[in-house]
Design a protein around this motif. Structure first.
Motif, PDB file in Angstrom:
ATOM      1  N   GLY A   1     -44.656   1.623   6.024  1.00  0.00           N
ATOM      2  CA  GLY A   1     -43.601   2.706   6.122  1.00  0.00           C
ATOM      3  C   GLY A   1     -43.334   3.415   4.896  1.00  0.00           C
ATOM      4  O   GLY A   1     -42.438   4.645   4.926  1.00  0.00           O
ATOM      5  N   GLN A   2     -43.757   2.779   3.825  1.00  0.00           N
ATOM      6  CA  GLN A   2     -43.323   3.609   2.529  1.00  0.00           C
ATOM      7  C   GLN A   2     -44.795   4.287   1.994  1.00  0.00           C
ATOM      8  O   GLN A   2     -45.519   3.792   1.807  1.00  0.00           O
ATOM      9  CB  GLN A   2     -42.929   2.718   1.320  1.00  0.00           C
ATOM     10  CG  GLN A   2     -42.547   3.381   0.175  1.00  0.00           C
ATOM     11  CD  GLN A   2     -42.161   2.325  -1.030  1.00  0.00           C
ATOM     12  OE1 GLN A   2     -42.075   1.079  -0.637  1.00  0.00           O
ATOM     13  NE2 GLN A   2     -42.078   2.726  -2.157  1.00  0.00           N
ATOM     14  N   ALA A   3     -44.392   5.727   1.575  1.00  0.00           N
ATOM     15  CA  ALA A   3     -45.664   6.651   1.351  1.00  0.00           C
ATOM     16  C   ALA A   3     -46.020   6.046  -0.340  1.00  0.00           C
ATOM     17  O   ALA A   3     -45.278   5.566  -1.211  1.00  0.00           O
ATOM     18  CB  ALA A   3     -45.385   7.840   1.208  1.00  0.00           C
ATOM     19  N   VAL A   4     -47.174   5.735  -0.520  1.00  0.00           N
ATOM     20  CA  VAL A   4     -47.872   4.983  -1.777  1.00  0.00           C
ATOM     21  C   VAL A   4     -49.094   5.990  -2.338  1.00  0.00           C
ATOM     22  O   VAL A   4     -49.852   6.648  -1.420  1.00  0.00           O
ATOM     23  CB  VAL A   4     -48.034   3.509  -1.621  1.00  0.00           C
ATOM     24  CG1 VAL A   4     -47.081   2.873  -1.235  1.00  0.00           C
ATOM     25  CG2 VAL A   4     -49.171   3.380  -0.810  1.00  0.00           C
ATOM     26  N   THR A   5     -49.319   5.984  -3.520  1.00  0.00           N
ATOM     27  CA  THR A   5     -50.308   6.436  -4.025  1.00  0.00           C
ATOM     28  C   THR A   5     -51.215   4.970  -4.760  1.00  0.00           C
ATOM     29  O   THR A   5     -50.626   4.170  -5.240  1.00  0.00           O
ATOM     30  CB  THR A   5     -50.334   7.309  -5.128  1.00  0.00           C
ATOM     31  OG1 THR A   5     -49.470   6.783  -6.295  1.00  0.00           O
ATOM     32  CG2 THR A   5     -49.658   8.682  -4.803  1.00  0.00           C
ATOM     33  N   ILE A   6     -52.598   5.005  -4.574  1.00  0.00           N
ATOM     34  CA  ILE A   6     -53.270   3.713  -4.915  1.00  0.00           C
ATOM     35  C   ILE A   6     -54.427   4.343  -5.843  1.00  0.00           C
ATOM     36  O   ILE A   6     -55.606   4.321  -5.294  1.00  0.00           O
ATOM     37  CB  ILE A   6     -53.884   3.227  -3.702  1.00  0.00           C
ATOM     38  CG1 ILE A   6     -52.791   2.759  -2.673  1.00  0.00           C
ATOM     39  CG2 ILE A   6     -54.520   1.780  -4.244  1.00  0.00           C
ATOM     40  CD1 ILE A   6     -53.161   1.997  -1.481  1.00  0.00           C
ATOM     41  N   PRO A   7     -54.118   4.632  -7.106  1.00  0.00           N
ATOM     42  CA  PRO A   7     -55.105   5.015  -8.020  1.00  0.00           C
ATOM     43  C   PRO A   7     -56.156   4.319  -8.658  1.00  0.00           C
ATOM     44  O   PRO A   7     -57.027   4.540  -9.166  1.00  0.00           O
ATOM     45  CB  PRO A   7     -54.361   5.775  -8.955  1.00  0.00           C
ATOM     46  CG  PRO A   7     -52.958   4.939  -9.015  1.00  0.00           C
ATOM     47  CD  PRO A   7     -52.980   4.497  -7.730  1.00  0.00           C
ATOM     48  N   SER A   8     -55.740   2.705  -8.379  1.00  0.00           N
ATOM     49  CA  SER A   8     -56.582   1.808  -8.917  1.00  0.00           C
ATOM     50  C   SER A   8     -56.498   0.562  -7.973  1.00  0.00           C
ATOM     51  O   SER A   8     -55.568   0.331  -7.298  1.00  0.00           O
ATOM     52  CB  SER A   8     -56.167   1.414 -10.285  1.00  0.00           C
ATOM     53  OG  SER A   8     -54.885   0.801 -10.330  1.00  0.00           O
ATOM     54  N   PRO A   9     -57.424  -0.470  -8.381  1.00  0.00           N
ATOM     55  CA  PRO A   9     -57.152  -1.768  -7.524  1.00  0.00           C
ATOM     56  C   PRO A   9     -56.073  -2.482  -7.869  1.00  0.00           C
ATOM     57  O   PRO A   9     -55.415  -3.238  -7.157  1.00  0.00           O
ATOM     58  CB  PRO A   9     -58.575  -2.599  -7.939  1.00  0.00           C
ATOM     59  CG  PRO A   9     -59.553  -1.412  -8.373  1.00  0.00           C
ATOM     60  CD  PRO A   9     -58.712  -0.409  -9.130  1.00  0.00           C
ATOM     61  N   GLY A  10     -55.556  -2.439  -9.142  1.00  0.00           N
ATOM     62  CA  GLY A  10     -54.262  -3.102  -9.513  1.00  0.00           C
ATOM     63  C   GLY A  10     -53.334  -2.626  -8.477  1.00  0.00           C
ATOM     64  O   GLY A  10     -52.100  -3.338  -8.311  1.00  0.00           O
TER      65      GLY A  10
ATOM     66  N   GLY B   1     -61.744   4.668  -5.188  1.00  0.00           N
ATOM     67  CA  GLY B   1     -62.433   6.083  -5.068  1.00  0.00           C
ATOM     68  C   GLY B   1     -61.295   7.121  -5.004  1.00  0.00           C
ATOM     69  O   GLY B   1     -60.085   6.682  -4.087  1.00  0.00           O
ATOM     70  N   ARG B   2     -61.351   8.294  -5.414  1.00  0.00           N
ATOM     71  CA  ARG B   2     -60.059   9.209  -5.458  1.00  0.00           C
ATOM     72  C   ARG B   2     -59.730   9.760  -3.956  1.00  0.00           C
ATOM     73  O   ARG B   2     -60.815   9.704  -3.030  1.00  0.00           O
ATOM     74  CB  ARG B   2     -60.336  10.243  -6.397  1.00  0.00           C
ATOM     75  CG  ARG B   2     -61.373  11.478  -5.733  1.00  0.00           C
ATOM     76  CD  ARG B   2     -61.468  12.695  -6.720  1.00  0.00           C
ATOM     77  NE  ARG B   2     -62.046  13.583  -6.015  1.00  0.00           N
ATOM     78  CZ  ARG B   2     -63.708  13.978  -5.800  1.00  0.00           C
ATOM     79  NH1 ARG B   2     -64.446  13.137  -6.650  1.00  0.00           N
ATOM     80  NH2 ARG B   2     -63.974  14.843  -5.362  1.00  0.00           N
ATOM     81  N   VAL B   3     -58.732  10.354  -3.730  1.00  0.00           N
ATOM     82  CA  VAL B   3     -58.736  11.037  -2.367  1.00  0.00           C
ATOM     83  C   VAL B   3     -58.107  12.511  -2.837  1.00  0.00           C
ATOM     84  O   VAL B   3     -57.458  12.645  -3.992  1.00  0.00           O
ATOM     85  CB  VAL B   3     -57.638  10.471  -1.642  1.00  0.00           C
ATOM     86  CG1 VAL B   3     -58.034   9.149  -1.079  1.00  0.00           C
ATOM     87  CG2 VAL B   3     -56.328  10.267  -2.209  1.00  0.00           C
ATOM     88  N   ASP B   4     -58.580  13.422  -2.187  1.00  0.00           N
ATOM     89  CA  ASP B   4     -58.057  15.132  -2.280  1.00  0.00           C
ATOM     90  C   ASP B   4     -56.878  15.335  -1.739  1.00  0.00           C
ATOM     91  O   ASP B   4     -56.272  16.351  -1.914  1.00  0.00           O
ATOM     92  CB  ASP B   4     -59.117  15.857  -2.173  1.00  0.00           C
ATOM     93  CG  ASP B   4     -60.401  15.286  -3.100  1.00  0.00           C
ATOM     94  OD1 ASP B   4     -60.109  15.089  -4.382  1.00  0.00           O
ATOM     95  OD2 ASP B   4     -61.471  15.406  -2.634  1.00  0.00           O
ATOM     96  N   GLY B   5     -56.610  14.485  -0.480  1.00  0.00           N
ATOM     97  CA  GLY B   5     -55.410  14.944   0.139  1.00  0.00           C
ATOM     98  C   GLY B   5     -55.124  13.854   1.422  1.00  0.00           C
ATOM     99  O   GLY B   5     -55.769  13.043   1.498  1.00  0.00           O
ATOM    100  N   GLY B   6     -53.886  14.020   1.690  1.00  0.00           N
ATOM    101  CA  GLY B   6     -53.467  13.088   2.900  1.00  0.00           C
ATOM    102  C   GLY B   6     -52.425  11.988   2.393  1.00  0.00           C
ATOM    103  O   GLY B   6     -52.033  12.324   1.076  1.00  0.00           O
ATOM    104  N   GLU B   7     -52.045  11.258   3.407  1.00  0.00           N
ATOM    105  CA  GLU B   7     -51.130  10.186   2.967  1.00  0.00           C
ATOM    106  C   GLU B   7     -51.528   8.661   3.318  1.00  0.00           C
ATOM    107  O   GLU B   7     -52.105   8.658   4.125  1.00  0.00           O
ATOM    108  CB  GLU B   7     -49.872  10.675   3.640  1.00  0.00           C
ATOM    109  CG  GLU B   7     -48.591   9.466   3.580  1.00  0.00           C
ATOM    110  CD  GLU B   7     -47.288  10.020   4.209  1.00  0.00           C
ATOM    111  OE1 GLU B   7     -46.988   9.348   5.147  1.00  0.00           O
ATOM    112  OE2 GLU B   7     -47.044  11.142   3.868  1.00  0.00           O
ATOM    113  N   ILE B   8     -51.175   7.788   2.414  1.00  0.00           N
ATOM    114  CA  ILE B   8     -51.282   6.401   2.724  1.00  0.00           C
ATOM    115  C   ILE B   8     -49.769   5.899   2.648  1.00  0.00           C
ATOM    116  O   ILE B   8     -49.167   5.946   1.839  1.00  0.00           O
ATOM    117  CB  ILE B   8     -52.045   5.549   1.677  1.00  0.00           C
ATOM    118  CG1 ILE B   8     -53.494   6.426   1.574  1.00  0.00           C
ATOM    119  CG2 ILE B   8     -52.356   4.130   2.061  1.00  0.00           C
ATOM    120  CD1 ILE B   8     -54.386   5.819   0.439  1.00  0.00           C
TER     121      ILE B   8
END
Length: 505
Positions: A315-324, A304-311
């Protein structure tokens, strides 16, 4: 003697070995709003489906207006003036508001539909009933959740109902929309419509209803006056459980933060979600339907998409756009619907167990069969999977062992973070205990576990910390040893005063 608009008495309904309703009763009086509450699995949905004619009970009677129905079918129930406003409005999204309101009783001009008349009448009726303006030409699929509720209620009112049943009507509504709906329900009661109101939100049930019936394990355990019954008493009647020996809990030293979430938001689902998950920790997450808890889990695994915030992972900021991308970050998800999302039922235990780790078992484009067999044999032994052999079709295993195969898949992938969505749903008690022991073993090895569960005793029994979500936000952070299942349920329904813990706890 006043005739009861609705009475279900002695209802028993079983599904295989599961008794969903056990001599349950529900009686609605004229001129009242009557709440129906209970934990997930208490029998609320089942008794409403019996009333709707969707389930045929093994015992019991359904009476409407004092008349016992010999054949309870959807058509017979509606003919007697009972209409159900389902949680998910059953209106075709491609229909206009006018078409949805007059479906099955459309006005005609000769052989043609009187479309202009339908539109004007639809707008006039909605405005008169609810004092809001909705275009008769608007498509159902383009309306807000609140507007779809209005259309569905209006359609029911055109049939002059004797009884209206509202099933979780505010789950998708914001507070302002919910307050408007409450005003509508009170007006309908005052005009003579008897109301059944089903909701997990205890505070709104208490404030809205004249009486409340509480279901637990398929039985009606009490019918109470909300003005004279403390909220804590209602919660206790719903749960009636204490933590026993079925929750083996390993004491593990907590490591560093493996997963950190800061101010995560998705419009309409959740906002300002902040927490950290540490190695060696089991972090619980709970919330009612519509709280946003499930959507948070899905977002963390790229579903599911996110509209803001950080994951951040380690300790490393990442984006998780897909299960892969999630798998590449060594995150694993055990979904609630294991049979359709977690495993492939028609392939073998071996194939399922290595599905997420084939790259690690492949050399020169070919799977190393020897290494694969060794890994699967080790997983079967470690997890105690009861199977005739690794080539057994996964469909032929019990529910608990299927769940272990899902866990084996992510163990094989050597995940650092395990995200579990209702991991013990529909498994027997013995299998639950084995799964709890496995989770303890994982934390002892340094893995981090985030578990979403509606079983509050389960969360209190196995978690190190618990986050409670209510209407899209984390509203409570508690330690299991300092709270109870009753407190957590109260917090999840917006009625609790559980002690809040800082994020550093």
């Amino acid at each position: 003697m006043m005739v009861e608009p609705l009475a279900l008495r002695g209802i028993t309904k079983t599904f295989g070995a599961t008794r969903a309703l056990d001599d349950a009763n529900f009686v609605l009086r004229a001129g009242e709003i009557h709440g129906l509450i209970g934990q997930n699995g208490a029998g609320k949905s089942t008794i409403i489906k019996v009333l709707a004619g969707l389930y045929r009970p093994e015992a019991g009677t359904v009476a409407i207006g004092g008349k016992v129905l010999s054949h309870v079918t959807p058509r017979a129930v509606e003919a007697q003036g009972v209409h159900i406003i389902h949680q998910e409005p059953l209106l075709p999204p491609s229909f206009t508001v006018a078409e949805a309101l007059f479906l099955g009783r459309e006005p005609h001009l000769g052989p043609l539909l009187a479309l202009r008349r339908m539109r004007k009448e639809a707008e006039k009726i909605v405005s008169a009933q609810f004092d809001i303006s909705i275009s008769g030409n608007a498509l159902i699929g383009e309306l807000s959740a609140a507007q779809r509720q209005v259309v569905q209620i209006t359609r029911a009112l055109l049939l002059h109902p004797r009884v209206l049943v509202f099933d979780e009507p505010t789950a998708a509504l914001v507070r302002q929309e919910a307050n408007r709906l409450f005003g509508i329900i009170r007006r309908l009661r005052d005009e003579g419509t008897a109301i059944v109101y089903i909701s997990h939100y205890l505070e709104e049930v208490r404030d809205l209803c004249d009486r409340i019936t509480i279901l637990r394990s398929g039985r009606d355990v009490a019918t109470v006056d909300p003005s004279a019954t403390p909220m804590a008493e209602m919660v206790a009647l719903m749960t009636n459980r204490t933590i026993g020996d079925m929750f083996p809990k390993r004491q593990v030293s907590r490591g560093g933060a493996v997963l950190a979430v800061r101010s995560l938001r998705r419009a309409g689902f959740f906002e300002d979600v902040t927490f950290s998950l540490h190695g060696g920790e089991i972090l619980g997450l709970t919330g009612l339907l519509g709280s946003g808890a499930k959507e948070v889990l899905q977002a963390l695994f790229g579903l599911g998409r996110v509209d803001g915030g950080e994951i951040a992972v380690r300790g490393q900021a990442v984006t998780i756009p897909s299960p892969g991308h999630a798998v590449a970050r060594r995150l694993g998800l055990v979904p609630e619907d294991r049979r359709h999302q977690g495993i492939a039922l028609d392939i073998s235990v071996r194939e399922n167990a290595t599905l997420a780790s084939l790259r690690k078992l492949t050399r020169f484009g070919l799977v190393d069969a020897r290494r694969e067999r060794q890994r699967v044999a080790s997983l079967i032994q470690r997890l105690g999977i009861k199977t005739p052999g690794p080539e057994t079709r996964t469909r032929d295993l019990s529910g608990g062992n299927q769940q272990k195969v899902v866990l084996a898949k992510w163990l094989s992938a050597q995940s650092d973070v395990y995200i579990l969505d209702e991991p013990t749903v529909a498994v027997d008690v013995a299998a639950k205990v084995e799964i709890y022991r496995l989770l303890g073993d994982l934390t002892a090895r340094g893995s981090a576990i985030l578990i979403l569960s509606s079983d509050l005793m389960e969360l209190c029994g196995i978690c190190d910390r618990i986050l409670v979500m209510y209407r899209g936000r984390i509203t409570r952070r508690v330690l299991p040893q300092e709270t109870t299942a009753n407190d957590i349920l109260a917090a999840a329904t917006g009625a609790g005063t559980s002690r809040d813990r800082p994020e550093a706890a």
